[in-house]
Design a protein around this motif. Structure first.
Motif, PDB file in Angstrom:
ATOM      1  N   ILE A  11       0.905  -1.152   0.000  1.00 35.45           N
ATOM      2  CA  ILE A  11       0.000   0.000   0.000  1.00 35.45           C
ATOM      3  C   ILE A  11       0.937   1.193   0.000  1.00 35.45           C
ATOM      4  N   ASP A  12       1.016   1.884  -1.122  1.00 32.84           N
ATOM      5  CA  ASP A  12       1.885   3.062  -1.224  1.00 32.84           C
ATOM      6  C   ASP A  12       1.147   4.267  -0.658  1.00 32.84           C
ATOM      7  N   LYS A  13       1.798   4.946   0.294  1.00 37.15           N
ATOM      8  CA  LYS A  13       1.185   6.134   0.897  1.00 37.15           C
ATOM      9  C   LYS A  13       1.997   7.352   0.489  1.00 37.15           C
ATOM     10  N   ALA A  14       1.372   8.260  -0.234  1.00 45.00           N
ATOM     11  CA  ALA A  14       2.051   9.517  -0.583  1.00 45.00           C
ATOM     12  C   ALA A  14       1.609  10.557   0.435  1.00 45.00           C
ATOM     13  N   ARG A  28       2.722  17.356  10.651  1.00 48.55           N
ATOM     14  CA  ARG A  28       1.347  17.044  10.253  1.00 48.55           C
ATOM     15  C   ARG A  28       1.297  16.963   8.728  1.00 48.55           C
ATOM     16  N   VAL A  29       0.669  15.883   8.242  1.00 55.76           N
ATOM     17  CA  VAL A  29       0.591  15.656   6.800  1.00 55.76           C
ATOM     18  C   VAL A  29      -0.607  16.432   6.248  1.00 55.76           C
ATOM     19  N   SER A  30      -0.398  17.207   5.172  1.00 57.79           N
ATOM     20  CA  SER A  30      -1.490  18.015   4.624  1.00 57.79           C
ATOM     21  C   SER A  30      -2.507  17.160   3.895  1.00 57.79           C
ATOM     22  N   ARG A  31      -1.988  16.200   3.099  1.00 58.98           N
ATOM     23  CA  ARG A  31      -2.887  15.366   2.298  1.00 58.98           C
ATOM     24  C   ARG A  31      -2.210  14.017   2.112  1.00 58.98           C
ATOM     25  N   CYS A  32      -3.003  12.957   2.147  1.00 61.14           N
ATOM     26  CA  CYS A  32      -2.430  11.610   1.999  1.00 61.14           C
ATOM     27  C   CYS A  32      -3.165  10.892   0.874  1.00 61.14           C
TER      28      CYS A  32
END
Ligand SMILES: Nc1ncnc2c1ncn2[C@@H]1O[C@H](COP(=O)(O)OP(=O)(O)O)[C@@H](O)[C@H]1O
Ligand SMILES: O=P(O)(O)OC[C@H]1O[C@](O)(COP(=O)(O)O)[C@@H](O)[C@@H]1O
Length: 309
Positions: A11-14, A28-32
């Motif tokens: 499962i590739d998570k960008a 904190r991640v803005s968008r995943c």
């Protein structure tokens, strides 16, 4: 049809970051964005976007394996995985303005010898209707280093063309089975021959060494410089135009997809190189892996140059 093999699915998570990454702090991640990954699944999406029929195979396990299959359904990519007891891994790609892309790749779960044997037994039936087979990436723990060599020999015995894109021992062993195409990048040939490569002459020298081992098409990808091909007709370099890249993860995989489509369509070697460079470079303009806009790919294709070296 084209079958893409991914033994180490993921499962590739960008993670898209609005702020510069600062190590040792809470970020904190803005968008995943999650996608079905492992190199061969990026290849599958690129093939599908080129308009050719494709199916994905390999190993998938646990909840992540089920999730992976649901992601492929959304991508409308057919699949036939062997289900294993272990859990499919996750790989993280952090994208921020300062560093570009930073990847964290999990090694993958432990696979039992009996699961490897079961996959190899099913392999001939899985690839039966395909003309082209691509084999990409790493293998999870427990899988033999000569598994790709075994698959290549079987596929060739069945009259299929095979593209191999892997590294280290798997590449070394795979080359012995003489796939139709190998597509290492510069790092991968440095690792294979334990050398440092500084010039295009070096690239040609080591590509020729691979060619002389009985590989009809050796394609070395060179990032923004495009790719070099050594084949019976000579040595060629395909160069893309200068681009404002967005995300280069999956570019090598898109190139393998382009090469597979070119083989499926019986392109000449120079046409194949040009097409593969265009597909790969179009992927660099998308935030997603194994993804491009067909109209952008068409435009890049008209700007790719191929010259004999
Ligand atoms: N910065 C870039 N600009 C244009 N095209 C690129 C760029 N980076 C990669 N590409 C395209 O993707 C192909 C594969 O990229 P490369 O980075 O060499 O592969 P890998 O992902 O296997 O390391 C290149 O041959 C080129 O066509
Ligand atoms: O199978 P491997 O070799 O461990 O690589 C897995 C990972 O590599 C990626 O394909 C990205 O690789 P590239 O940047 O070299 O194209 C991820 O999508 C994937 O999950």
């Amino acid at each position: 049809m084209i079958t893409t093999v991914t033994m180490n699915t993921s499962i590739d998570k960008a993670y898209f970051m609005d702020h510069e990454v600062q190590n040792g702090t809470v970020m904190r991640v803005s968008r995943c964005r999650n996608s079905a990954g492992g190199k061969g699944l990026n290849v599958a999406r690129a093939v599908k976007l080129c308009g050719e029929k494709v199916q994905a195979t390999g190993l998938a396990g646990g909840f992540n394996g089920k999730y992976l299959e649901s992601l492929l359904e959304k991508d409308e990519v057919q699949y036939q995985f062997l289900h294993i007891a272990g859990e499919t891994r996750c790989c993280i790609n952090i994208l921020d303005e300062c560093y570009g892309s930073t990847e964290y790749l999990e090694p993958g779960c432990e696979v039992a010898a009996e699961e490897e044997d079961r996959f190899l037994q099913r392999f001939p039936e899985i690839i039966q209707k395909s003309k082209i087979i691509t084999i990409s990436g790493s293998v999870p723990r427990g899988i033999s280093k000569n598994i790709y060599a075994k698959m290549i020999s079987k596929a060739k015995e069945m009259g299929k063309k095979v593209i191999l894109d892997t590294s280290g021992e798997l590449l070394k062993e795979g080359i012995k089975a003489k796939p139709t195409v190998v597509k290492p990048n510069q790092d991968e040939i440095e690792l294979l021959y334990e050398v440092e490569i500084h010039t295009i002459e070096d690239v040609i020298k080591y590509a020729r060494k691979i060619y002389e081992q009985g590989i009809p098409y050796v394609v070395i990808s060179l990032g923004g410089e495009g790719a070099l091909m050594v084949c019976e007709e000579g040595v060629f370099q395909g160069k893309p135009p200068k681009l404002e890249v967005v995300n280069t993860v999956g570019c090598g995989d898109s190139m393998v997809g382009g090469l597979a489509v070119a083989l499926e369509r019986n392109y000449t070697s120079q046409e194949a190189l040009k097409f593969a460079v265009a597909v790969a470079s179009a992927n660099a303009l998308s935030p997603n892996t194994g993804d491009f806009k067909p109209e952008i790919c068409e435009k890049i294709l008209s700007e790719v140059t191929v010259k004999r070296l």
